[in-house]
Design a protein around this motif. Structure first.
Motif, PDB file in Angstrom:
ATOM      1  N   GLY A 174      40.546 -18.909  48.199  1.00 23.68           N
ATOM      2  CA  GLY A 174      40.101 -19.985  47.325  1.00 23.68           C
ATOM      3  C   GLY A 174      40.229 -19.661  45.856  1.00 23.68           C
ATOM      4  N   GLU A 175      39.638 -20.534  45.061  1.00 24.33           N
ATOM      5  CA  GLU A 175      39.700 -20.432  43.598  1.00 24.33           C
ATOM      6  C   GLU A 175      38.908 -19.216  43.118  1.00 24.33           C
ATOM      7  N   VAL A 176      39.548 -18.375  42.318  1.00 27.06           N
ATOM      8  CA  VAL A 176      38.836 -17.245  41.723  1.00 27.06           C
ATOM      9  C   VAL A 176      38.051 -17.759  40.516  1.00 27.06           C
ATOM     10  N   ARG A 177      36.734 -17.574  40.569  1.00 27.62           N
ATOM     11  CA  ARG A 177      35.908 -18.072  39.465  1.00 27.62           C
ATOM     12  C   ARG A 177      34.608 -17.277  39.390  1.00 27.62           C
ATOM     13  N   GLU A 178      33.992 -17.333  38.242  1.00 27.31           N
ATOM     14  CA  GLU A 178      32.705 -16.671  38.045  1.00 27.31           C
ATOM     15  C   GLU A 178      31.586 -17.552  38.577  1.00 27.31           C
ATOM     16  N   SER A 179      30.601 -16.929  39.191  1.00 26.75           N
ATOM     17  CA  SER A 179      29.441 -17.655  39.697  1.00 26.75           C
ATOM     18  C   SER A 179      28.241 -16.715  39.699  1.00 26.75           C
ATOM     19  N   GLY A 180      27.314 -16.926  40.600  1.00 26.47           N
ATOM     20  CA  GLY A 180      26.133 -16.077  40.684  1.00 26.47           C
ATOM     21  C   GLY A 180      25.169 -16.596  41.724  1.00 26.47           C
ATOM     22  N   TYR A 181      24.000 -15.982  41.775  1.00 25.68           N
ATOM     23  CA  TYR A 181      22.948 -16.365  42.713  1.00 25.68           C
ATOM     24  C   TYR A 181      21.664 -16.658  41.951  1.00 25.68           C
ATOM     25  N   VAL A 182      20.860 -17.561  42.499  1.00 29.88           N
ATOM     26  CA  VAL A 182      19.471 -17.726  42.077  1.00 29.88           C
ATOM     27  C   VAL A 182      18.597 -17.354  43.265  1.00 29.88           C
ATOM     28  N   ILE A 183      17.361 -16.967  42.988  1.00 25.56           N
ATOM     29  CA  ILE A 183      16.435 -16.752  44.097  1.00 25.56           C
ATOM     30  C   ILE A 183      16.046 -18.112  44.663  1.00 25.56           C
ATOM     31  N   SER A 503      18.211 -30.605  36.315  1.00 20.39           N
ATOM     32  CA  SER A 503      17.926 -30.707  37.746  1.00 20.39           C
ATOM     33  C   SER A 503      17.713 -32.189  38.043  1.00 20.39           C
ATOM     34  N   ALA A 504      18.814 -32.896  38.231  1.00 21.55           N
ATOM     35  CA  ALA A 504      18.748 -34.356  38.374  1.00 21.55           C
ATOM     36  C   ALA A 504      18.070 -34.761  39.671  1.00 21.55           C
ATOM     37  N   GLY A 505      18.250 -33.962  40.728  1.00 20.72           N
ATOM     38  CA  GLY A 505      17.600 -34.276  41.994  1.00 20.72           C
ATOM     39  C   GLY A 505      16.099 -34.091  41.917  1.00 20.72           C
ATOM     40  N   ALA A 506      15.675 -32.986  41.309  1.00 20.79           N
ATOM     41  CA  ALA A 506      14.244 -32.729  41.152  1.00 20.79           C
ATOM     42  C   ALA A 506      13.636 -33.670  40.117  1.00 20.79           C
ATOM     43  N   GLY A 507      14.428 -34.072  39.138  1.00 19.56           N
ATOM     44  CA  GLY A 507      13.931 -34.994  38.123  1.00 19.56           C
ATOM     45  C   GLY A 507      13.306 -34.308  36.934  1.00 19.56           C
ATOM     46  N   PHE A 508      13.880 -33.180  36.504  1.00 18.32           N
ATOM     47  CA  PHE A 508      13.396 -32.536  35.283  1.00 18.32           C
ATOM     48  C   PHE A 508      14.515 -31.725  34.640  1.00 18.32           C
ATOM     49  N   ILE A 509      14.259 -31.316  33.403  1.00 15.21           N
ATOM     50  CA  ILE A 509      15.185 -30.497  32.626  1.00 15.21           C
ATOM     51  C   ILE A 509      14.620 -29.079  32.576  1.00 15.21           C
ATOM     52  N   VAL A 510      15.387 -28.094  33.025  1.00 16.73           N
ATOM     53  CA  VAL A 510      14.940 -26.699  32.979  1.00 16.73           C
ATOM     54  C   VAL A 510      15.298 -26.114  31.617  1.00 16.73           C
ATOM     55  N   VAL A 511      14.292 -25.543  30.958  1.00 18.69           N
ATOM     56  CA  VAL A 511      14.473 -24.972  29.618  1.00 18.69           C
ATOM     57  C   VAL A 511      14.160 -23.478  29.700  1.00 18.69           C
ATOM     58  N   GLU A 512      15.193 -22.648  29.616  1.00 19.27           N
ATOM     59  CA  GLU A 512      15.016 -21.198  29.723  1.00 19.27           C
ATOM     60  C   GLU A 512      14.756 -20.600  28.348  1.00 19.27           C
ATOM     61  N   THR A 513      13.737 -19.753  28.275  1.00 18.59           N
ATOM     62  CA  THR A 513      13.371 -19.122  27.008  1.00 18.59           C
ATOM     63  C   THR A 513      13.584 -17.619  27.096  1.00 18.59           C
ATOM     64  N   GLY A 514      13.836 -17.000  25.956  1.00 17.76           N
ATOM     65  CA  GLY A 514      13.999 -15.555  25.923  1.00 17.76           C
ATOM     66  C   GLY A 514      15.076 -15.086  26.885  1.00 17.76           C
ATOM     67  N   ASN A 515      14.762 -14.033  27.642  1.00 17.76           N
ATOM     68  CA  ASN A 515      15.728 -13.484  28.600  1.00 17.76           C
ATOM     69  C   ASN A 515      15.312 -13.790  30.040  1.00 17.76           C
ATOM     70  N   THR A 516      14.765 -14.975  30.275  1.00 17.41           N
ATOM     71  CA  THR A 516      14.337 -15.383  31.605  1.00 17.41           C
ATOM     72  C   THR A 516      15.500 -15.292  32.588  1.00 17.41           C
ATOM     73  N   MET A 517      15.221 -14.762  33.787  1.00 17.58           N
ATOM     74  CA  MET A 517      16.233 -14.632  34.827  1.00 17.58           C
ATOM     75  C   MET A 517      15.859 -15.492  36.028  1.00 17.58           C
ATOM     76  N   THR A 518      16.817 -16.272  36.533  1.00 12.09           N
ATOM     77  CA  THR A 518      16.553 -17.061  37.745  1.00 12.09           C
ATOM     78  C   THR A 518      16.814 -16.260  39.012  1.00 12.09           C
ATOM     79  N   MET A 519      17.285 -15.027  38.861  1.00 15.62           N
ATOM     80  CA  MET A 519      17.361 -14.071  39.970  1.00 15.62           C
ATOM     81  C   MET A 519      16.657 -12.798  39.520  1.00 15.62           C
ATOM     82  N   PRO A 520      15.406 -12.583  39.953  1.00 14.07           N
ATOM     83  CA  PRO A 520      14.676 -11.382  39.527  1.00 14.07           C
ATOM     84  C   PRO A 520      15.291 -10.123  40.131  1.00 14.07           C
ATOM     85  N   GLY A 521      14.879  -8.979  39.597  1.00 16.09           N
ATOM     86  CA  GLY A 521      15.264  -7.697  40.159  1.00 16.09           C
ATOM     87  C   GLY A 521      14.056  -6.986  40.738  1.00 16.09           C
TER      88      GLY A 521
END
Length: 543
Positions: A174-183, A503-521
């Motif tokens: 398939g298409e080579v592209r950059e992506s990632g994971y969220v928890i 997040s159109a399905g959930a019905g809100f706008i996610v606003v990330e501040t600082g160095n917030t990560m959607t995939m914790p370590g």
């Protein structure tokens, strides 16, 4: 443990609404409950807390203990909680089933795979991701721009190595592209399930999910990829709330598990409405400190559903106030009234924020064995000075007996005061105004500094008709600011807005501040290293 069917019948749930998952867990059919349980909805009580500290504040513990105590004094109460994520369970935070004499059981099963809801949500999320790449592979009829695909994959585990990945490497893949994971707890599918009113609403919300954009800049949705029905198939059972019990046999509805620092932090609307139908009081909680979970409960969940809290319980500990007053973690066990009094500024800020929402507030002092009379007295004196009711809670050590005074104080508050709930901001305010209203009105900051990417995205969302949506702030839970080490109640700071997403399905706008990560370590020494499975099947170190 009592057989779960007994818990259900005692709660007034018809047997026809109960789908057994073994002896001690069940799923409930909300439609059947609505048809057969004819009683007015109960009162809704939100349990929240001051900013979390390494010592733990006991918000979920207090929710469980309070529901037990209410039943013990003759008030029909149901708890409504979120489901644990495997990430924190094996990472730093630990399980989410309470402890001591205020636990929900079977704790090990709830903290692990439970009834499979998080696996179903993960699978539905990743099915959509797979269908995106498959569409690209077979000709890309929708003309999706590979570099403008927003939908990542999901995993229910803290795994920093998956934050940024490259897919499609190798011939024919398939298409080579950059992506990632969220928890999984940050997945939009999780938010969609938790905010849906029923199966039909779930489908509508899933269909609205925007996965990316075409070369011409048009949004592409899950509906465009014909993924909605298959995703719903995977979520067929997950949309039903789960029933378990406390150590004292109080019914608990557990459903959904979005984090409050990077998602909206509230259990499902379906679970909440079911608890309200069954109990005189439904006791629910929202994640982390009140400036995160409670703010989103008030301004996202209540705004979208019409639910209104009748009261809020703010959990505080002597240790949390000493920590916010500057005492190091290793010294929190020693008495230090002066530092505690300095840390009271954190309690005052949270109280003021909750009172802005028009909801009556009761302070619960979660008691630790090392707390001194002088420390407890300092908290009580401050609450009395502010005119806010306060009670000591000993539910960890004593179960319902240790929360009886707290339960009676809550009943008195519900009987003597009427909520005048109001959201923090109006729908018609521009997105930037909503963000800055949260920063100045809740966090105590002066305003926002936007990255070029965040500024561009906000302009596009506003011009594309999404300006009416509420904002879901993603930030560190340890401070009112975006800097985790700024304790107490910092003022006058500028909040750094790094990224904004829809997040159109959930019905809100996610606003990330600082160095917030959607995939914790995982932390340096994860909880996983302390776990043992004994030959008799007992698990040590999970709860």
């Amino acid at each position: 443990m009592k057989p779960i069917i007994n818990i259900a019948l005692e709660a007034g749930i018809p047997e026809s609404a109960v789908d057994m998952y073994g002896k001690y867990k069940a799923k409930l059919d909300p439609d059947t409950i609505r048809q057969h349980v004819n009683r007015p909805d109960g009162k809704l009580v939100l349990v929240t807390a001051v900013n979390p500290t390494p010592a733990g504040e006991g918000k979920t513990l207090t929710t469980i203990g309070l529901s037990q105590s209410l039943n013990a004094i003759g008030v029909r109460a149901i708890a409504a909680l979120r489901e644990p994520s495997l990430g924190p369970c094996f990472g730093m935070k630990g399980g989410a089933t309470g402890s001591g004499q205020a636990q929900i059981i079977p704790a090990d099963e709830i903290n692990l795979h439970f009834t499979g809801d998080l696996h179903a949500i993960t699978s539905a999320h990743n099915l959509l991701a797979a269908m995106i790449d498959n569409h690209l592979y077979y000709g890309n009829a929708l003309d999706i721009h590979p570099k403008k695909i927003l939908w990542k994959r999901a995993a229910d585990m803290n795994d920093r190595g998956l934050r940024s990945i490259v897919t499609g490497i190798g011939a024919g893949n398939g298409e080579v592209r950059e992506s990632g994971y969220v928890i999984t707890s940050a997945s939009e599918v999780m938010a969609v399930l938790c905010l849906s009113e029923n199966l039909a609403d779930l489908k509508v919300r899933l269909s609205r999910i925007i996965i990316g954009y075409t070369y011409s800049g048009q949004p592409v949705t899950a509906a465009d990829l014909n993924a909605v029905e298959a995703m719903t198939v995977l979520l067929r059972d997950a949309i039903k709330p789960n029933l378990v019990q406390t150590l004292e046999g109080t019914p608990v509805i557990i459903h959904g598990g979005p984090f409050a620092n990077i998602a909206h932090g509230c259990s499902s609307v379906i679970g909440t409405r079911t608890a309200l139908r069954l109990g005189d009081i439904a006791v629910t909680e929202a994640g982390f400190g009140a400036e995160l979970g409670a703010e989103k409960f008030m301004n996202i969940k209540c705004r979208q559903t019409g639910l209104q809290p009748d009261a809020a319980v703010l959990v505080v500990t002597a240790k949390s106030l000493k920590y916010n007053g500057g005492i190091p973690v290793k010294e929190l066990d020693r008495e230090d009234v002066q530092s505690l009094q300095l840390g009271l500024v954190n309690l005052r800020r949270h109280l003021n924020n909750l009172q802005k929402s028009g909801v009556p507030v009761l302070v619960a002092i979660n008691h630790f064995a090392g707390d001194t009379d002088a420390e407890i007295a300092a908290i009580v004196d401050e609450c009395q000075r502010l005119g806010v009711p306060v009670e000591l809670s000993k539910v960890w050590a004593e179960g319902s007996a240790g929360g009886a005074a707290l339960a009676r104080a809550l009943v008195h508050l519900l009987e003597s005061e009427v909520t005048q709930y109001q959201p923090l901001y109006a729908d018609e305010l521009p997105l930037t105004a909503k963000i800055e209203q949260v920063i100045t009105g809740i966090y105590g900051g002066s305003g926002a500094v936007y990255s070029p990417e965040a500024k561009r995205t906000l302009t596009e969302l506003q011009s594309n008709g999404f300006g009416h949506l509420p904002v879901c702030m993603a930030k560190t839970p340890y401070s009112f600011s975006d800097q985790s080490k700024w304790l107490g109640a910092p003022e006058g700071f500028m909040m750094n807005i790094s990224r904004v997403s829809l997040s159109a399905g959930a019905g809100f706008i996610v606003v990330e501040t600082g160095n917030t990560m959607t995939m914790p370590g995982l932390p340096r020494v994860p909880a996983a290293e302390r776990m043992t499975l004994h030959p008799d099947g007992q698990i040590e170190g999970l709860v």
